[in-house]
Motif scaffolding. Structure first.
Motif, PDB file in Angstrom:
ATOM      1  N   GLN A 110       0.857  -1.186   0.000  1.00 58.22           N
ATOM      2  CA  GLN A 110       0.000   0.000   0.000  1.00 58.22           C
ATOM      3  C   GLN A 110       0.894   1.237   0.000  1.00 58.22           C
ATOM      4  O   GLN A 110       1.839   1.327   0.778  1.00 58.22           O
ATOM      5  N   SER A 111       0.602   2.162  -0.874  1.00 58.10           N
ATOM      6  CA  SER A 111       1.444   3.355  -0.929  1.00 58.10           C
ATOM      7  C   SER A 111       0.699   4.491  -1.621  1.00 58.10           C
ATOM      8  O   SER A 111       0.171   4.292  -2.724  1.00 58.10           O
ATOM      9  N   PRO A 112       0.630   5.653  -0.972  1.00 54.31           N
ATOM     10  CA  PRO A 112       1.126   5.962   0.369  1.00 54.31           C
ATOM     11  C   PRO A 112       0.201   5.418   1.447  1.00 54.31           C
ATOM     12  O   PRO A 112      -0.912   4.995   1.157  1.00 54.31           O
ATOM     13  N   ILE A 113       0.674   5.436   2.693  1.00 56.59           N
ATOM     14  CA  ILE A 113      -0.106   4.899   3.808  1.00 56.59           C
ATOM     15  C   ILE A 113      -0.494   6.029   4.756  1.00 56.59           C
ATOM     16  O   ILE A 113       0.361   6.815   5.171  1.00 56.59           O
ATOM     17  N   TYR A 114      -1.799   6.082   5.089  1.00 51.62           N
ATOM     18  CA  TYR A 114      -2.308   7.042   6.061  1.00 51.62           C
ATOM     19  C   TYR A 114      -3.075   6.281   7.138  1.00 51.62           C
ATOM     20  O   TYR A 114      -3.805   5.333   6.836  1.00 51.62           O
ATOM     21  N   LEU A 115      -2.896   6.685   8.378  1.00 50.64           N
ATOM     22  CA  LEU A 115      -3.663   6.084   9.462  1.00 50.64           C
ATOM     23  C   LEU A 115      -5.126   6.520   9.361  1.00 50.64           C
ATOM     24  O   LEU A 115      -5.424   7.641   8.945  1.00 50.64           O
ATOM     25  N   ASN A 122      -6.512   4.559  22.502  1.00 50.53           N
ATOM     26  CA  ASN A 122      -7.861   4.611  21.941  1.00 50.53           C
ATOM     27  C   ASN A 122      -7.788   5.480  20.690  1.00 50.53           C
ATOM     28  O   ASN A 122      -7.353   6.640  20.754  1.00 50.53           O
ATOM     29  N   GLY A 123      -8.208   4.937  19.557  1.00 52.26           N
ATOM     30  CA  GLY A 123      -8.120   5.678  18.307  1.00 52.26           C
ATOM     31  C   GLY A 123      -8.828   7.011  18.332  1.00 52.26           C
ATOM     32  O   GLY A 123      -8.470   7.924  17.580  1.00 52.26           O
ATOM     33  N   GLN A 124      -9.827   7.166  19.214  1.00 52.91           N
ATOM     34  CA  GLN A 124     -10.570   8.425  19.304  1.00 52.91           C
ATOM     35  C   GLN A 124      -9.732   9.551  19.910  1.00 52.91           C
ATOM     36  O   GLN A 124     -10.082  10.727  19.779  1.00 52.91           O
ATOM     37  N   TYR A 125      -8.635   9.196  20.544  1.00 53.88           N
ATOM     38  CA  TYR A 125      -7.837  10.194  21.249  1.00 53.88           C
ATOM     39  C   TYR A 125      -6.544  10.549  20.508  1.00 53.88           C
ATOM     40  O   TYR A 125      -5.672  11.208  21.078  1.00 53.88           O
ATOM     41  N   TYR A 126      -6.428  10.104  19.282  1.00 49.95           N
ATOM     42  CA  TYR A 126      -5.329  10.563  18.421  1.00 49.95           C
ATOM     43  C   TYR A 126      -5.755  11.889  17.793  1.00 49.95           C
ATOM     44  O   TYR A 126      -6.945  12.161  17.612  1.00 49.95           O
ATOM     45  N   ARG A 127      -4.779  12.687  17.415  1.00 50.07           N
ATOM     46  CA  ARG A 127      -5.107  13.997  16.846  1.00 50.07           C
ATOM     47  C   ARG A 127      -5.131  13.918  15.328  1.00 50.07           C
ATOM     48  O   ARG A 127      -4.117  13.567  14.698  1.00 50.07           O
ATOM     49  N   LEU A 128      -6.282  14.240  14.758  1.00 54.93           N
ATOM     50  CA  LEU A 128      -6.448  14.202  13.305  1.00 54.93           C
ATOM     51  C   LEU A 128      -5.524  15.219  12.642  1.00 54.93           C
ATOM     52  O   LEU A 128      -5.186  16.249  13.222  1.00 54.93           O
ATOM     53  N   ASP A 129      -5.138  14.907  11.418  1.00 54.64           N
ATOM     54  CA  ASP A 129      -4.267  15.774  10.618  1.00 54.64           C
ATOM     55  C   ASP A 129      -2.922  16.002  11.304  1.00 54.64           C
ATOM     56  O   ASP A 129      -2.400  17.114  11.361  1.00 54.64           O
ATOM     57  N   TYR A 164      -1.997  10.790  10.074  1.00 52.91           N
ATOM     58  CA  TYR A 164      -3.368  10.412  10.426  1.00 52.91           C
ATOM     59  C   TYR A 164      -4.317  11.419   9.789  1.00 52.91           C
ATOM     60  O   TYR A 164      -4.341  12.582  10.165  1.00 52.91           O
ATOM     61  N   GLY A 165      -5.094  10.969   8.841  1.00 51.86           N
ATOM     62  CA  GLY A 165      -6.034  11.833   8.132  1.00 51.86           C
ATOM     63  C   GLY A 165      -5.916  11.604   6.640  1.00 51.86           C
ATOM     64  O   GLY A 165      -5.364  10.599   6.180  1.00 51.86           O
ATOM     65  N   ASP A 166      -6.426  12.547   5.895  1.00 52.59           N
ATOM     66  CA  ASP A 166      -6.388  12.435   4.442  1.00 52.59           C
ATOM     67  C   ASP A 166      -5.030  12.780   3.868  1.00 52.59           C
ATOM     68  O   ASP A 166      -4.814  12.711   2.666  1.00 52.59           O
TER      69      ASP A 166
END
Length: 385
Positions: free
Chosen positions: A35-40, A169-176, A248-250
């Motif tokens: 997979q390339s590129p990879i985003y969380l 917890n994935g909800q507590y990661y910071r987007l972008d 993490y994000g688009d």
């Protein structure tokens, strides 16, 4: 008499060769697509719980000429035997403040489709130096091709609907935001299979799975067979700005650059640029689009004109008189025709510098045909190496 001996020897040789061919079993092959590129992302692939964050790393497509794959396993997987740790912004509860956490634990989990894509997946968390794709026990796969995906996720549960089981917890990661690997992450695996339907993983891949026995075979993956032949990441997989992790994000919007002059055409008196005089004739504008506040950028600018000379030249608008040479300046810096000039300390938004003309030799002008002279400047912008 010699004729019959020759026929007997020929038949015996054929039988020995046929026996050896059958013992080796059919050659199992695979392609691996990283997979390339990879985003969380939250709930990647088959993982449905909103506390799970991670990314697909790639996919194996395994095929066999007899439509049977015996007891497949990953070998040479020691790089992912322990938790893989990432560093990034994290908060401990919904209203908490973000801080930099250096031990965000992840595991590599395989997601296999023994009944074909769309069928019920079988998940395996990879530990140690070898691990089964389906089961430690002997198993025969008839899906052809047989697809197996690899994911990096913050859980070690083989239930795709389970909440994250590791320390985040994935909800507590910071987007972008980028997340970098606390330690190096560049796994290189191999696939192996048993040579018959009754052999289990421990028999053909004993010990820590660094080598396999004659009871199994390496899968020929992307044309190669043997230990450590399949890099799981490719050179374009990493998306963190420092090239050592995933965003993490688009994905961040990369900056772009736009160059223009304030005026498309200008006129000036030659005498304003005689000798050491410098006439400001225009303004160069270099705009940084989608730049990050507080970050400075740079670009290389190459100036040329329509003449074939090594210097900048003006030509009479009428007739075929000799050209007039001149010097060009960007701000305080003299421009060498055809050679890049470095514009540094660019801030997001518009940046400007004066474009100036100078160095015209008055005595040369006096010897030229009187009238108007013209020239065309072309600018090419490129990223610094």
């Amino acid at each position: 008499m010699s004729y019959y001996k020759h026929r007997t020897f020929s038949v015996l040789l054929l039988m020995v060769f046929l026996s050896a061919f059958l013992a080796a079993g059919p050659t199992v092959t695979a392609t691996y697509t990283a997979q390339s590129p990879i985003y969380l992302e939250i709930s990647p692939g088959v993982f449905t719980h909103p506390t799970v964050i991670g990314a697909k790393l790639g996919r194996f497509a395994i095929t066999s000429p007899n439509n049977k794959i015996y007891t497949p396993a990953f070998v040479n997987t020691g790089e992912v035997a322990e938790n893989i740790q990432l560093t990034g912004l994290y908060k401990n509860w919904e209203g908490g403040a973000y801080y930099t956490k250096t031990d965000l634990n992840f595991k590599v989990i395989s997601v296999a489709y023994p009944s074909g894509l769309g069928g019920t997946p079988i998940l395996q968390t990879i530990y140690g130096g070898r691990w089964p794709v389906i089961s430690w026990n002997a198993v025969t796969i008839t899906a052809n091709p047989f697809y197996v995906d690899l994911y990096l996720v913050n859980t070690n549960s083989v239930n795709p609907n389970s909440a994250a089981t590791l320390n985040s917890n994935g909800q507590y990661y910071r987007l972008d935001t980028p997340y970098t690997f606390t330690t190096s992450f560049n796994p290189i695996f191999s696939l192996a299979v048993a040579d018959n339907p009754n052999t289990d993983v421990g028999t053909y891949a004993p010990g820590n799975g660094e080598t396999i026995t004659s009871a199994g075979s390496y899968v020929v993956t992307n044309g190669l067979a043997g230990p450590n032949v399949t890099p799981i990441l490719d050179s374009g997989s990493m998306t963190a700005p420092d090239g050592n992790g995933f965003y993490y994000g688009d994905g961040p919007t990369l900056p772009s650059f736009a160059f223009a002059f304030t005026h498309a055409s200008v006129s000036f008196d030659l005498e304003e640029a005689y000798g050491g005089n410098r006439a400001t004739i225009n303004q160069a504008q270099l705009t940084v689009i989608n730049g990050v506040a507080g970050t400075q950028y740079s670009q290389m600018l190459t100036f040329t004109d329509t003449s074939t000379a090594t210097t900048f030249q003006l030509f009479p608008t009428e007739g075929s008189g000799q050209p007039i040479e001149y010097q060009l300046f960007l701000g305080a810096d003299q421009i060498t025709k055809g050679s890049p000039i470095h514009w540094q300390s660019l801030n997001p938004g518009m940046n400007t510098k004066d474009l100036k003309v100078g160095g015209i030799v008055e005595s040369d002008v006096a010897a030229k045909v009187s009238g108007s002279y013209t020239g065309t400047i072309t600018v090419t912008i490129t990223n610094p190496n």
